[in-house]
Design an enzyme around this catalytic site. Structure first.
Site, PDB file in Angstrom:
ATOM      1  N   GLY A 162     -33.027  61.246  47.140  1.00 21.33           N
ATOM      2  CA  GLY A 162     -32.548  62.330  46.281  1.00 21.33           C
ATOM      3  C   GLY A 162     -32.389  63.625  47.056  1.00 21.33           C
ATOM      4  O   GLY A 162     -32.854  63.749  48.180  1.00 21.33           O
ATOM      5  N   GLU A 163     -31.702  64.545  46.398  1.00 23.20           N
ATOM      6  CA  GLU A 163     -31.554  65.878  46.984  1.00 23.20           C
ATOM      7  C   GLU A 163     -32.308  66.834  46.070  1.00 23.20           C
ATOM      8  O   GLU A 163     -31.829  67.174  44.999  1.00 23.20           O
ATOM      9  CB  GLU A 163     -30.074  66.249  47.046  1.00 23.20           C
ATOM     10  CG  GLU A 163     -29.339  65.339  48.005  1.00 23.20           C
ATOM     11  CD  GLU A 163     -27.955  65.849  48.378  1.00 23.20           C
ATOM     12  OE1 GLU A 163     -27.596  66.964  47.965  1.00 23.20           O
ATOM     13  OE2 GLU A 163     -27.245  65.101  49.077  1.00 23.20           O
ATOM     14  N   GLY A 164     -33.546  67.154  46.473  1.00 18.31           N
ATOM     15  CA  GLY A 164     -34.368  68.026  45.633  1.00 18.31           C
ATOM     16  C   GLY A 164     -33.880  69.466  45.692  1.00 18.31           C
ATOM     17  O   GLY A 164     -32.891  69.787  46.346  1.00 18.31           O
ATOM     18  N   THR A 165     -34.595  70.322  45.009  1.00 15.80           N
ATOM     19  CA  THR A 165     -34.242  71.746  44.968  1.00 15.80           C
ATOM     20  C   THR A 165     -34.339  72.378  46.343  1.00 15.80           C
ATOM     21  O   THR A 165     -33.527  73.191  46.730  1.00 15.80           O
ATOM     22  CB  THR A 165     -35.227  72.471  44.018  1.00 15.80           C
ATOM     23  OG1 THR A 165     -35.216  71.799  42.777  1.00 15.80           O
ATOM     24  CG2 THR A 165     -34.870  73.932  43.852  1.00 15.80           C
ATOM     25  N   TYR A 166     -35.356  71.939  47.091  1.00 12.31           N
ATOM     26  CA  TYR A 166     -35.659  72.617  48.373  1.00 12.31           C
ATOM     27  C   TYR A 166     -35.229  71.804  49.579  1.00 12.31           C
ATOM     28  O   TYR A 166     -35.331  72.255  50.698  1.00 12.31           O
ATOM     29  CB  TYR A 166     -37.165  72.891  48.461  1.00 12.31           C
ATOM     30  CG  TYR A 166     -37.659  73.672  47.282  1.00 12.31           C
ATOM     31  CD1 TYR A 166     -38.366  73.048  46.263  1.00 12.31           C
ATOM     32  CD2 TYR A 166     -37.367  75.021  47.141  1.00 12.31           C
ATOM     33  CE1 TYR A 166     -38.796  73.754  45.161  1.00 12.31           C
ATOM     34  CE2 TYR A 166     -37.790  75.735  46.035  1.00 12.31           C
ATOM     35  CZ  TYR A 166     -38.495  75.092  45.041  1.00 12.31           C
ATOM     36  OH  TYR A 166     -38.915  75.790  43.938  1.00 12.31           O
ATOM     37  N   GLY A 167     -34.811  70.561  49.333  1.00 10.67           N
ATOM     38  CA  GLY A 167     -34.446  69.755  50.498  1.00 10.67           C
ATOM     39  C   GLY A 167     -34.358  68.286  50.136  1.00 10.67           C
ATOM     40  O   GLY A 167     -34.583  67.897  48.991  1.00 10.67           O
ATOM     41  N   VAL A 196     -35.117  64.321  49.780  1.00  8.28           N
ATOM     42  CA  VAL A 196     -36.292  63.508  49.465  1.00  8.28           C
ATOM     43  C   VAL A 196     -36.051  62.110  50.028  1.00  8.28           C
ATOM     44  O   VAL A 196     -35.004  61.511  49.771  1.00  8.28           O
ATOM     45  CB  VAL A 196     -36.515  63.402  47.935  1.00  8.28           C
ATOM     46  CG1 VAL A 196     -37.867  62.770  47.630  1.00  8.28           C
ATOM     47  CG2 VAL A 196     -36.425  64.774  47.292  1.00  8.28           C
ATOM     48  N   LYS A 232     -40.748  64.829  51.119  1.00  9.40           N
ATOM     49  CA  LYS A 232     -39.853  65.924  50.711  1.00  9.40           C
ATOM     50  C   LYS A 232     -39.782  66.931  51.836  1.00  9.40           C
ATOM     51  O   LYS A 232     -40.789  67.493  52.230  1.00  9.40           O
ATOM     52  CB  LYS A 232     -40.404  66.632  49.473  1.00  9.40           C
ATOM     53  CG  LYS A 232     -40.020  65.968  48.195  1.00  9.40           C
ATOM     54  CD  LYS A 232     -40.190  66.907  47.002  1.00  9.40           C
ATOM     55  CE  LYS A 232     -39.271  66.427  45.909  1.00  9.40           C
ATOM     56  NZ  LYS A 232     -39.146  67.308  44.781  1.00  9.40           N
ATOM     57  N   ASP A 245     -39.917  74.454  36.570  1.00  6.28           N
ATOM     58  CA  ASP A 245     -38.612  73.787  36.705  1.00  6.28           C
ATOM     59  C   ASP A 245     -38.710  72.333  36.263  1.00  6.28           C
ATOM     60  O   ASP A 245     -38.192  71.429  36.925  1.00  6.28           O
ATOM     61  CB  ASP A 245     -38.128  73.893  38.159  1.00  6.28           C
ATOM     62  CG  ASP A 245     -36.670  73.459  38.289  1.00  6.28           C
ATOM     63  OD1 ASP A 245     -36.311  72.922  39.345  1.00  6.28           O
ATOM     64  OD2 ASP A 245     -35.908  73.615  37.301  1.00  6.28           O
TER      65      ASP A 245
HETATM   66  N1  LIG Z   1     -33.823  59.225  42.005  1.00  4.25           N
HETATM   67  S1  LIG Z   1     -34.561  57.844  41.856  1.00  4.25           S
HETATM   68  O1  LIG Z   1     -33.808  56.805  42.510  1.00  4.25           O
HETATM   69  O2  LIG Z   1     -34.828  57.573  40.472  1.00  4.25           O
HETATM   70  C1  LIG Z   1     -36.093  57.929  42.637  1.00  4.25           C
HETATM   71  C2  LIG Z   1     -36.876  59.032  42.778  1.00  4.25           C
HETATM   72  C3  LIG Z   1     -38.087  58.714  43.450  1.00  4.25           C
HETATM   73  C4  LIG Z   1     -39.082  59.677  43.710  1.00  4.25           C
HETATM   74  N2  LIG Z   1     -38.877  60.973  43.687  1.00  4.25           N
HETATM   75  C5  LIG Z   1     -40.034  61.681  43.949  1.00  4.25           C
HETATM   76  C6  LIG Z   1     -40.157  63.077  43.970  1.00  4.25           C
HETATM   77  C7  LIG Z   1     -41.387  63.648  44.231  1.00  4.25           C
HETATM   78  C8  LIG Z   1     -42.479  62.867  44.454  1.00  4.25           C
HETATM   79  C9  LIG Z   1     -42.390  61.466  44.442  1.00  4.25           C
HETATM   80  C10 LIG Z   1     -41.143  60.901  44.193  1.00  4.25           C
HETATM   81  S2  LIG Z   1     -40.683  59.261  44.093  1.00  4.25           S
HETATM   82  C11 LIG Z   1     -38.191  57.407  43.786  1.00  4.25           C
HETATM   83  S3  LIG Z   1     -36.786  56.564  43.318  1.00  4.25           S
END
Ligand SMILES: NS(=O)(=O)c1cc(-c2nc3ccccc3s2)cs1
Length: 299
Positions: A15-20, A22, A37, A129
């Site tokens: 993913g592309e989080g708010t700060y960078g 993932v 992250k 957020d």
């Molecule tokens: N975007 S997605 O494919 O549903 C997906 C998201 C994640 C995770 N996102 C985060 C963010 C923060 C902490 C742990 C995880 S685990 C694992 S699969």
């Protein structure tokens, strides 16, 4: 020991989080799968402010079954990495992947999130957020965990992510949209109310595409806020710039009940106490947990 590069082996971008970005990664020391992250600081060269490092390090102490554990904070070559437990997927993807969440699931999930909120708010940690993208779902356990608590206070909240992706405003509390600087824990209850409605309806409650549009979408359903419903609203910084363009509608009555059809009366009652303009009148996470909507939760 073990700089972030060698210690954590990136597996894939999740993913592309708010700060960078993932990443899904493997911790070569423990073999565990983690979420890595990367926190990009706008002034890369100046490094990460020590206040942010201290704030974030405090978050390692936050331990709750409905909060994603922050395992490690690695500061390496003026870049900050947050290492979290890996969880299957986020609530946004989960909602997209099922035709409808059943009512028991909605009740269990919102109860879990309120427990996480209550825990953080008691420790004076605000999320600021909350959105489906940072609520994670462990499908097997049918358990939700909130990620990114406290990051907004440590790093601030930009309008765009570092890849210029728009930060969603759909879950943003009206006091923030109207420029209130000293907002507090009630902002998270508003966000959770929006998520509650979205889980029940499979549609976002207020989906604005700009700050002014977000406000108008809220006003359309909740009526235009005024001193009688929200004492002090007319003195908020951005109140003036909002109103010339918005004719004050005649019926202030909220149409929330008309829009949310997939919640039982008790659920709708709780929702209507979370989606309240005046932050001081908005139900707290602690009070929400005592609502009779949760009486039949057999957990
Ligand atoms: N975007 S997605 O494919 O549903 C997906 C998201 C994640 C995770 N996102 C985060 C963010 C923060 C902490 C742990 C995880 S685990 C694992 S699969």
């Amino acid at each position: 020991f073990g700089q972030s590069e060698e210690r954590y082996q990136k597996l894939e971008k999740i993913g592309e989080g708010t700060y960078g970005l993932v990443y899904k990664a493997r911790d070569n020391q423990t073999g565990e799968i983690v979420a890595l992250k990367k926190i990009r600081m706008d002034h890369e060269d100046e490094g990460v402010p020590s206040t942010a490092i201290r704030e974030i390090s405090l978050l390692k102490e936050v331990q709750h079954p409905n909060i994603v554990p922050l395992k490690d904070v690695v500061y390496d070559e003026s870049r900050l990495y947050l290492i979290f437990d890996f969880v299957d997927l986020d609530l946004k993807k989960y909602m997209e992947s099922v035709p409808q969440l059943d009512r028991v699931q909605v009740k269990r999930f919102i109860h879990q999130m309120l427990q996480a909120l209550n825990y953080c708010h008691q420790n004076r940690v605000i999320h600021r957020d909350l959105k489906p993208q940072n609520i994670l779902v462990d499908i097997k356990q049918q358990n939700t965990q909130i990620a990114d608590f406290g990051l907004a206070r440590a790093f601030g909240l930009p309008l765009k992510t570092y890849t210029h992706e728009v930060i969603t405003l759909w879950y943003r509390a009206p006091e923030i949209l109207l420029g209130q600087k000293q907002y507090s824990t009630p902002v998270d209850v508003w966000s959770l109310g929006c998520i509650f409605a979205e889980m029940a309806q499979k549609r976002p409650l207020f989906c604005g595409d700009s700050e002014i549009d977000q406000l108008f979408k809220i006003f359309k359903i909740m009526g235009t806020p005024k001193e009688s419903t929200w004492p002090g609203v007319s003195t908020l910084p951005d109140f003036k710039s909002t109103f010339p363009r918005w004719p004050t509608p005649t019926n202030p009555a909220t149409t929330l009940g008309r829009d949310i059809t997939n919640l039982c009366p008790l659920g709708l009652d709780l929702l209507s106490k979370m989606i309240v303009y005046d932050p001081y009148a908005r139900i707290t996470a602690e009070e929400a947990l005592k609502h009779s909507y949760f009486d039949d939760l057999n957990n």
